[in-house]
Design a protein around this motif. Structure first.
Motif: not given
Ligand code: AMP
Length: 305
Positions: A237, A270-271, A273-274, A278-279, A281, A283, A287
């Protein structure tokens, strides 16, 4: 611009101290494409999947406007599968299983319409395959490459050969030390750059990253993520955010490279965080830019007389 991404498309089994999943979309090309899709006007993906690849995962990639003309569907077997387990500190992981499946015979064929790409991301795959990609593209402006310890151990010569056509290599600190055979990261960076890549980024896990352009060293902070759920895909990411920003701005100045490193760090933060991708998908632009500004605030060093 158009950005070409080559790498693995996978299903992953992941275990972290916070949870477990047996099968979730993964792969280096998946994470790079998703992260870069927030910046690049067009992301072209080259990879291979097997007969078990779900329609909903195709739809997910398409929903981010990722072009799949270069995604081969090999009905002779299953999609590459990787299983990993993270330790308590989340910095270290054990690979529990790797099933190459259709990836074993992967031959990256670059569609004609992708060959003019100005920006190229060589995700983590065997270095000779990364080299094959470079042979097929027409003189790109900027090539970024990722690799891993495995390839340093078993295909060092091919890795060094491919490096000659690369503008920026992105590796972590232990890989840099191993590749250069040098414990000091600053000296290691010089040695790695002497192998061919013009620039180098050394990622230091949760402690940020160092960019060596040859002209300067830039030290990027790490974002203090409160809820690290699953580090899988953070490196990819990072690479996707970085190259997506360069593609979007089409500016290779050192100032813009610094921005690119921070956008890479934003997408990585961000990656994690879930679980899985998922995260990445859904944003929002707000953000992403808000977090960029948080990165700036985080590392402002006051002037002294
Ligand atoms: P990262 O956490 O950024 O290092 O990347 C994790 C992704 O790399 C996972 O989604 C895996 O599917 C993928 N992966 C793991 N091992 C390999 C390998 N040997 N070749 C290509 N991709 C891999």
């Amino acid at each position: 611009m158009s950005l070409l991404v080559v790498g693995s498309v996978a299903y992953d089994g992941i275990e972290t101290p916070f949870g477990k999943t047996d099968r979730i979309l993964g792969g280096s090309a998946t994470y790079i494409s998703l992260a870069s899709s927030y910046f690049a006007k067009k992301v072209n993906l080259v990879g291979v999947v097997g007969n078990d690849f779900a329609d909903e995962d195709i739809e997910l990639l398409k929903s981010r406007e990722i072009d799949l003309e270069g995604l081969q569907i090999d009905n002779s077997g299953k999609t590459f599968f990787w299983k990993g387990k993270y330790h308590f500190d989340l910095n270290n992981r054990d690979t529990l299983d790797t099933q190459l499946n259709v990836f074993e015979n992967f031959d990256p064929i670059i569609p004609e319409s992708y060959k003019g790409a100005k920006y190229v991301a060589l995700g983590n795959i065997e270095p000779s395959l990364q080299g094959k990609v470079l042979q097929q593209v027409n003189n790109p402006d900027f090539v970024v490459m990722d690799t891993m310890n495995l390839w340093i151990d078993i295909t060092l010569d091919a890795l060094k050969e491919t490096l000659k056509g690369v503008d920026l290599l992105v590796i972590n600190d232990s890989e840099a030390r191993e590749l250069a055979d040098e414990p000091n990261l600053i000296k290691a960076a010089d040695k790695v750059r002497a192998m061919g890549t013009k620039m180098l980024i050394i990622k230091k896990g949760e402690h940020g990253a160092l960019l060596f352009t040859g002209e300067e060293i830039f030290s990027a902070p790490a974002y203090p993520v409160v809820d690290i759920f699953d580090p899988t895909g953070a490196g990819d990411s990072f690479l996707g955010g970085l190259l997506g920003w360069l593609d979007y701005t089409d500016d290779l100045s050192t100032t813009n490279l610094r921005k690119a490193v921070i956008f890479g760090s934003v997408m990585a933060s961000f990656c994690v965080e879930k679980f899985g991708p998922e995260r990445l998908k859904s944003l929002t632009e707000k953000e992403i830019y808000d977090r960029y500004r948080e990165f700036r605030r985080l590392s402002q060093i006051p002037e002294v007389d």
